[in-house]
Design an enzyme around this catalytic site. Structure first.
Site, PDB file in Angstrom:
ATOM      1  N   CYS A 157     -79.553 -45.081 112.669  1.00 21.20           N
ATOM      2  CA  CYS A 157     -80.772 -45.395 111.928  1.00 21.20           C
ATOM      3  C   CYS A 157     -82.010 -45.272 112.812  1.00 21.20           C
ATOM      4  O   CYS A 157     -83.093 -44.907 112.344  1.00 21.20           O
ATOM      5  CB  CYS A 157     -80.676 -46.795 111.319  1.00 21.20           C
ATOM      6  SG  CYS A 157     -80.413 -48.113 112.530  1.00 21.20           S
ATOM      7  N   THR A 158     -81.839 -45.577 114.105  1.00 20.28           N
ATOM      8  CA  THR A 158     -82.966 -45.489 115.038  1.00 20.28           C
ATOM      9  C   THR A 158     -83.353 -44.049 115.303  1.00 20.28           C
ATOM     10  O   THR A 158     -84.534 -43.678 115.220  1.00 20.28           O
ATOM     11  CB  THR A 158     -82.624 -46.189 116.369  1.00 20.28           C
ATOM     12  OG1 THR A 158     -82.351 -47.559 116.117  1.00 20.28           O
ATOM     13  CG2 THR A 158     -83.786 -46.070 117.344  1.00 20.28           C
TER      14      THR A 158
END
Length: 315
Positions: A157-158
């Protein structure tokens, strides 16, 4: 390459070196075997030429290839194998190769004439270690595989939505953009040893970094992220090279008892070193000679077998 030079100085007369890498500018600050005009050339060939010129009594034969390019017959021709590899995968391959060469008698005892000792050295910043392995007799590298740190992974997600570091941008290109665009053809994966692949990833990572206001994406950092490279420290390399060369001398000459069988070095805060004996793992899949039972049903498919292997606690 420091290890190669130290062995030549110790008096070894017939050395062979395998290294598929080429010389980069960053290598010059910790290697006196290379010069600026050697950049882009084979590390193995340049090191061999340097030593053959400086120490005429020693003959170094270079191979600009992968260790996997050679078979059992090649490795059987040596008395001792010395590794200074930069990946766990390569270490495990060499460990497996040397174990596969060991022949056993009816009572399960290894034939000494088929055993090729392995001296393995590695560094990580200001830390280093040396392993002495006698295949089939002492603990092999697989016996202590848990000692190696896991690879650093960034949350998906980062890297996909909220990158904060240049490393996030590089991982984004490697993990998400490369499979989508397939810049060098369908099915071709990232090759960390191909400068064209690294340059493409670096360029795309720079574009993403600009989009999120991130600085610091460079070719060198890209190479480090792709190959999981930890910056080398010349002093640590020198200590570990000396320790490895000393072990090779002890094994080859039988003048002194070899390391039994793990040496640690740390100069983060002062200088600290220790050694201990790592015991063989009786359940080791590589060296225990103990068969593992896999249960299968008559109607199981190949995929079922693969799934069973993945779920097996020891495999």
């Amino acid at each position: 390459m420091m290890l190669l030079f130290v062995q030549a100085l110790l008096g070894f007369r017939d050395l062979h070196v395998i290294d598929m890498d080429t010389i980069d500018l960053s290598n010059l600050n910790r290697q006196f075997l290379f010069r600026h005009n050697d950049i882009g050339k084979s590390k193995a060939e340049c090191a061999a030429n340097f030593i053959n010129t400086r120490i005429p009594s020693c003959t170094v034969t270079p191979y600009c290839k992968r260790i996997e390019d050679f078979d059992e017959d090649f490795y059987r021709g040596f008395s001792v194998i010395v590794c200074g590899l930069d990946s766990i995968v390569a270490r495990r391959w060499m460990n497996g190769m040397l174990l596969s060469m060991v022949a056993y008698d009816d009572e399960g005892n290894p034939d000494p004439t088929t055993v090729k000792p392995l001296i393995d050295g590695g560094t990580e910043g200001f830390k280093g270690n040396v392993r002495s392995v006698v295949p089939g007799i002492t603990a092999c590298l697989e016996c202590s595989i848990d000692l190696y740190p896991p690879a650093v992974n960034f949350p998906m997600c980062t890297i996909a939505h909220t990158p904060r570091l240049p490393e996030h941008c590089i991982e984004y290109v490697k993990v998400l953009l490369w499979p989508k665009e397939e810049p060098f053809g369908a099915g071709i994966g990232v090759d960390g040893d191909d400068p064209k692949h690294i340059s493409w990833i670096c360029g795309k990572a720079e574009d993403r970094a600009k989009e999120f206001g991130i600085e610091g994406v460079t070719y060198r950092l890209t190479l480090g992220v792709i190959k999981n490279i930890i910056p080398a420290v010349a002093s640590t390399n020198a200590v570990i090279a000396a320790a490895c060369a000393t072990e090779v001398f002890k094994v080859a000459s039988s003048m002194y008892a070899p390391l039994d069988n793990y040496f640690l070095f740390n100069d983060v805060d002062g200088v600290y070193s220790s050694s201990f004996s790592y015991e063989r793992n009786p359940e080791c899949l590589a060296c225990s000679q103990k068969p593992q039972l896999i249960t299968a049903k008559p109607l199981d498919t190949l995929q079922d077998l693969i799934d069973a292997l993945k779920e097996h606690p020891l495999l």
